[in-house]
Design a protein around this motif. Structure first.
Motif, short mmCIF file in Angstrom:
data_model
loop_
_atom_site.label_atom_id
_atom_site.label_comp_id
_atom_site.label_asym_id
_atom_site.label_seq_id
_atom_site.Cartn_x
_atom_site.Cartn_y
_atom_site.Cartn_z
N GLY A 96 59.23 26.20 24.33
CA GLY A 96 59.58 25.33 25.20
C GLY A 96 58.54 25.34 26.54
N ILE A 97 57.82 26.80 26.49
CA ILE A 97 56.79 27.07 27.60
C ILE A 97 55.53 25.95 26.96
CG2 ILE A 97 55.54 28.99 28.52
CD1 ILE A 97 58.23 30.17 29.04
N ILE A 98 55.11 26.54 25.92
CA ILE A 98 54.25 26.69 24.83
C ILE A 98 53.51 24.80 25.30
CG2 ILE A 98 52.85 26.43 22.70
CD1 ILE A 98 54.42 29.01 22.34
N SER A 99 54.80 23.89 24.53
CA SER A 99 54.84 22.68 25.03
C SER A 99 54.59 22.46 26.20
CB SER A 99 56.21 22.57 23.64
OG SER A 99 55.96 20.70 24.04
N ASP A 100 55.07 23.04 27.22
CA ASP A 100 55.27 22.22 28.64
C ASP A 100 53.67 23.04 29.30
OD1 ASP A 100 57.51 21.60 28.99
OD2 ASP A 100 58.79 23.20 30.18
N ARG A 101 52.82 23.52 28.80
CA ARG A 101 51.73 24.21 28.91
C ARG A 101 50.91 23.45 27.87
NH1 ARG A 101 52.63 30.62 31.32
NH2 ARG A 101 54.21 29.27 32.86
N THR A 102 51.40 22.25 27.54
CA THR A 102 49.98 21.80 26.12
C THR A 102 49.09 21.11 26.75
OG1 THR A 102 51.24 23.22 24.27
CG2 THR A 102 49.61 20.87 23.43
N GLN A 103 47.92 21.29 26.57
CA GLN A 103 47.05 19.77 26.87
C GLN A 103 46.64 18.88 25.36
OE1 GLN A 103 45.11 20.78 30.04
NE2 GLN A 103 46.37 21.45 31.65
N SER A 104 46.72 18.39 24.83
CA SER A 104 45.70 17.71 23.75
C SER A 104 45.62 16.36 23.88
CB SER A 104 46.66 18.52 22.83
OG SER A 104 47.89 17.44 22.72
N ARG A 105 45.13 15.67 22.74
CA ARG A 105 45.21 14.36 22.64
C ARG A 105 46.07 13.79 22.60
NH1 ARG A 105 41.22 12.67 17.69
NH2 ARG A 105 42.02 10.49 18.31
#
Length: 470
Positions: free
Chosen positions: A82-91
């Protein structure tokens, strides 16, 4: 489309109907992603335990420990994902990349779990099965945490969220339908160890393809972006426990999913050992439930608009508990029609339970944002899936431990072995008494749940006013 996380939610009223609208095509594309993960979750829940006890020769208590360990592993990985997804930035945004990746990982693990090599002893076999299960459920977590975070971002409409989840549940049950055919497929292929392996390769394709389709199909979906400020994990957990609607929803789901997981494992033993049904007839029974669930989904969605999600949820939960308890009265001498009457009613009430519970999650996620200002949809969704994983760890493990303690006889030649009276009693307890009691327990939490549409609107208005005055 992305919206800024720190934009005002809706100041004095809900966002416009146009902004909250989600097209039918996009709802279908979103829902389709659930098909593959339903195969991941439901197929092992039904056929994996008998495969390990009766075709690999692993004892029931050892199987229980394997299932427990693999699911408790998810208790750690779910919040992390959950934390990884919330902090992900991608195109592709914060959620969609993981739909693609998770499907591939889950399919690989699933195929391996039903195709273990021949080992000279049980120890390396058990180690291999644990590794395969961990890989399978890692893939499930990578996909499912970001996926469940998406509805809260896609729309702010209380009822459109229900429709989104109804589409998801429809595909969940298509995946469930595919899962129950695993019994008949294995029987058709020869009902041996190799037949299970062939089934798994076919199903691995059915896991990965919907996941990839969902990745591409949800490209137009509205998304949010992460805020610049990050919060420590401890702070996120502490503030999440201040979300009363979320905690009550999690309590209700814990009881229901524990009951479902327990019955899911013991139910196979009940149909085959107690009622003398074949795998094929058991498949027909499970198909009947699934078809009824799909057919009545629109009825429960409409009923929730008139009577409220919570009321419908409670009615369906109570009905499901009563029908489940009726298995305590079943014997092999009963007419087969009794079994299928139960199947119809389990489908009717189960449909409402399946759509109402998840439809409340996006509301609780939005309520969290309105109260805390944190954009952590995946982290909050991770609490929900952690309960799911915990339930599907404890439920089957509990059922299998009970079977082992009561003397259930494992083997390598199928399920024809005669069982002692104590094991028969254990199967009745696991298939009827325990799940019915757990469903009844969940009603206590639902009775206290109070996040209605009106309360959510009031929270939006209050959050908007606070930002205007800041």
């Amino acid at each position: 489309m992305a919206i800024k996380a720190d934009a005002n939610p809706s100041t004095a009223s809900e966002a416009t109907e146009a902004a909250d609208a989600v097209s039918r095509g996009l709802r279908i594309n979103f829902g389709a992603g659930a098909l593959g993960m339903a195969v991941v979750l439901n197929t092992p829940a039904g056929i994996l335990a008998p495969f390990m006890t009766n075709f690999l020769g692993i004892g029931a208590t050892t199987v229980a420990t394997l299932l427990l360990a693999s699911k408790l592993y998810d208790v750690v990985t779910d919040p992390l994902m959950g934390i990884i997804s919330d902090r992900t930035q991608s195109r592709w945004g914060r959620r969609r990349p993981f739909l693609f990746l998770g499907g591939i990982i889950a399919a690989a693990g699933f195929a391996l779990a039903f195709n273990p090599p021949e080992f000279a002893s049980q120890t390396p076999l058990i180690a291999f099965m644990l590794a395969a299960l961990l890989l399978t459920y890692t893939g499930y977590t990578v996909f499912n945490i970001p996926y469940l975070a998406m509805p809260a971002e896609m729309t702010g409409s209380y009822h459109v969220r229900t429709s989104l989840m109804a589409h998801r549940i429809a595909f969940v049950n298509v995946g469930g339908l595919i899962s129950v055919f695993s019994f008949a497929l294995v029987e058709y292929l020869g009902n041996d160890r190799g037949a299970h392996g062939t089934m798994a390769w076919i199903y691995a394709a059915l896991i990965v393809l919907p996941s990839i389709y969902c990745f591409f199909g949800t490209a137009p979906a509205r998304q949010t972006v992460s805020v610049k400020k990050t919060y420590p994990i401890g702070t996120q957990i502490r503030t999440a426990f201040d979300n009363r609607p979320l905690l009550l929803l999690l309590g209700a789901k814990l009881g229901q999913l524990l009951g479902l997981a327990t019955a899911g494992v013991t139910g196979v033993y009940f149909k085959v050992v107690i009622l003398g049904m074949s795998y094929t007839l058991t498949t027909v029974y499970l198909v009947t439930i699934t078809v009824v669930i799909i057919l009545v989904l629109p009825l429960w969605s409409r009923a929730s608009r008139k009577y409220g999600k919570r009321s419908i949820y409670m009615i369906c939960t109570a009905g499901y508990a009563l029908v489940t308890a009726s298995w305590l009265l079943a014997t092999a001498q009963d007419p087969l029609s009794y079994v299928f009457v139960r199947a119809v009613f389990l489908g009717i009430f189960g449909s409402g339970v399946l759509v109402m519970g998840p439809s409340l999650l996006p509301d609780a996620v939005e309520y969290d944002y309105l109260k805390t200002g944190m954009r952590r949809e995946a982290t909050i969704s991770a609490f929900y899936t952690t309960v799911e994983k915990f339930s599907f760890a404890i439920g089957p493990a509990l059922a299998l431990y009970i079977l082992g303690w009561f003397g259930y006889q494992a083997g390598t030649e199928g399920m024809q072995a005669e069982q002692p009276a104590s094991a028969i009693t254990a199967i009745y307890i696991g298939a009827g008494l325990v799940p019915a009691a757990l469903y009844g327990l969940s009603l206590i939490f639902l009775f206290k749940y109070d996040l209605s549409e009106e309360k959510l609107k009031a929270a939006r208005a209050a959050a908007g006013a606070a930002r205007e005055n800041a």
